[in-house]
Design an enzyme around this catalytic site. Structure first.
Site, PDB file in Angstrom:
ATOM      1  CD  GLU A 118       3.981   0.891   7.146  1.00  0.00           C
ATOM      2  OE1 GLU A 118       4.646   1.109   7.917  1.00  0.00           O
ATOM      3  OE2 GLU A 118       3.730   1.704   6.102  1.00  0.00           O
ATOM      4  CG  ASP A 161      -0.239  -0.087   2.504  1.00  0.00           C
ATOM      5  OD1 ASP A 161       0.752  -0.811   2.607  1.00  0.00           O
ATOM      6  OD2 ASP A 161      -0.793   0.633   3.510  1.00  0.00           O
TER       7      ASP A 161
END
Ligand SMILES: [Zn+2]
Length: 414
Positions: free
Chosen positions: A166, A98
């Site tokens: 994350e 991400d």
């Protein structure tokens, strides 16, 4: 024999800049914004990576996806990829798929979602995610592909971990993975989290401060700004709390030179909108304090100090102050400088980049904490500009090539 094999892989990686560019370009185009950041998740990126790896004959790919109804695929992908070596002992390289949003697009000189080379310096590329954290993923893929293409079985096994989520809390990423697959990292394995670093490649991050994010609500009474005596000004109370943060910092004044900065920090940051017009005195204010606390202080002591400050501000300004926890992540024990991963990394960086490393701590946080909490010494290192989350996020193709060579070198125990 092993030395020869290692040289073969390092030489193959040396010519890999165009492959880095291809991977970076495709990954950035697929975005990978989590739903909390207004995106559709990381599935397209995970599919792309899986197909790419399979095209090199890398088939040991395990899915530990976390269900999430908010994204079209219904899941947040987490992958464990294994390339066997002579020993079961594994070098793990972790990357998060991400990214954060582009932010204010007018501040970008290029399209954030199209990886673009610098006009004067073709080694330099721009695009969201090229540093944070695609370089880690790209380097892991480069090493895996080089081993297959060169037909080399390294001394250590290679493991790649690609996680989601994350940037928005890790619940659907590393936390889910470690809950579903406890113990997949074995004692003696080397864990690399290339999610922080330095422009000269010399910094190994082995410690992180505790993180406490506080939400401060100041409740007064709203009234017309021309008659301030009719109400209680919440903004003034909030201002007293904001200035008070510096007083709290003085109570937690220990220094630890392993960290930069070497003290605990208490930073008022986000502020929620209050009244829309100038002639209304606000009756409610909400703002946040980002505390990064040296491991010697329990986070509860910091919380108590801010609540005490809230009571005193409340008495002085006739407002009610509540201090609530938004994020609570205590520091974990640092990774020892003589742990296997730090020793191997230091040696490889010296060999490949000719750089002498030093170990230190930061106030930021990476998923290395999740491993350190389990007693697994993880090292955070990468050759990067440290410009994550900024407009014009940049990386060097040559940095990625060098990082990949460092990881490859770590796979051989000559
Ligand atoms: Zn990151």
């Amino acid at each position: 024999m092993s030395l020869e094999q290692k040289q073969k892989v390092l030489a193959a990686l040396a010519g890999g800049a165009e492959r880095v560019f291809e991977l970076q370009s495709n990954l950035t185009a697929l975005r990978g914004l989590g739903p909390d950041n207004g995106g559709t998740g990381e599935q397209d990126k995970a599919d792309y990576l899986e197909n790419w790896l399979r095209s090199f004959g890398i088939d040991d790919i395990e899915h530990i996806d976390a269900p999430d109804e908010r994204v079209p695929s219904g899941k947040r992908p987490n992958l464990i990829v294994r390339v066997p070596g002579k020993s079961e002992k594994t070098l793990w390289i972790l990357g998060h798929m991400d990214v954060v949003p582009a932010g204010e697009e007018s501040l970008w000189r290029t399209d954030p979602w199209t990886v673009t080379r610098d006009e004067d310096d073709p080694d330099l590329i721009y695009g969201r995610g090229v540093e944070d954290n695609q370089q880690a993923i790209v380097c892991g893929c480069m090493v895996a592909a080089a081993l297959k293409e060169q037909g080399v079985t390294p001394d250590l096994s290679l493991g790649l971990i690609f996680v989601s989520d994350e940037e928005t809390g890790n619940a659907y990423g590393i936390q889910h993975l470690l809950k579903e697959k406890p113990g997949f990292v074995k004692e003696g394995d080397l864990v690399m989290v290339p999610d922080s670093g330095s422009p000269d490649g010399s910094f190994i991050e082995v410690a992180e401060k505790g993180i406490l994010w506080l939400r401060v609500t100041v409740q007064g009474q709203q009234c017309h700004a021309s008659k301030p005596d009719d109400g209680r000004n919440a903004l003034v109370g909030a201002a007293a709390m904001i200035l008070g943060a510096a007083e709290v910092e003085k109570k937690f004044d220990a220094r630890n030179d392993i960290f930069s900065p070497n003290r605990s920090t208490f930073t008022p940051s986000k502020h929620e909108a209050n009244v829309p017009n100038v002639n209304t005195m606000p009756g409610r204010e909400v703002f946040y304090i980002d505390c990064r606390v040296l491991p010697c202080y329990p986070l509860d002591d910091v919380l108590a100090a801010f609540r005490e400050l809230g009571e005193s501000v409340g008495r002085q300004y006739g407002v009610d102050v509540s201090v609530d926890i938004q994020t609570y992540a205590p520091a974990s024990a640092p990774t020892p400088e003589d742990s296997g991963v730090v020793v191997a990394l230091r040696k490889a960086v010296k060999e490949v980049l000719g750089v002498e490393c030093w170990c230190g701590g930061v106030g930021g946080s990476t998923v290395a904490v999740s491993f350190r909490q389990l007693g697994i010494p993880a090292a955070v290192w990468a050759h990067i500009f440290e410009n994550c989350h900024t407009p014009n996020e940049a990386a060097r193709l040559s940095f990625a090539v060098g990082d990949a060579q460092v990881y490859a070198s770590m796979l051989f125990s000559d």
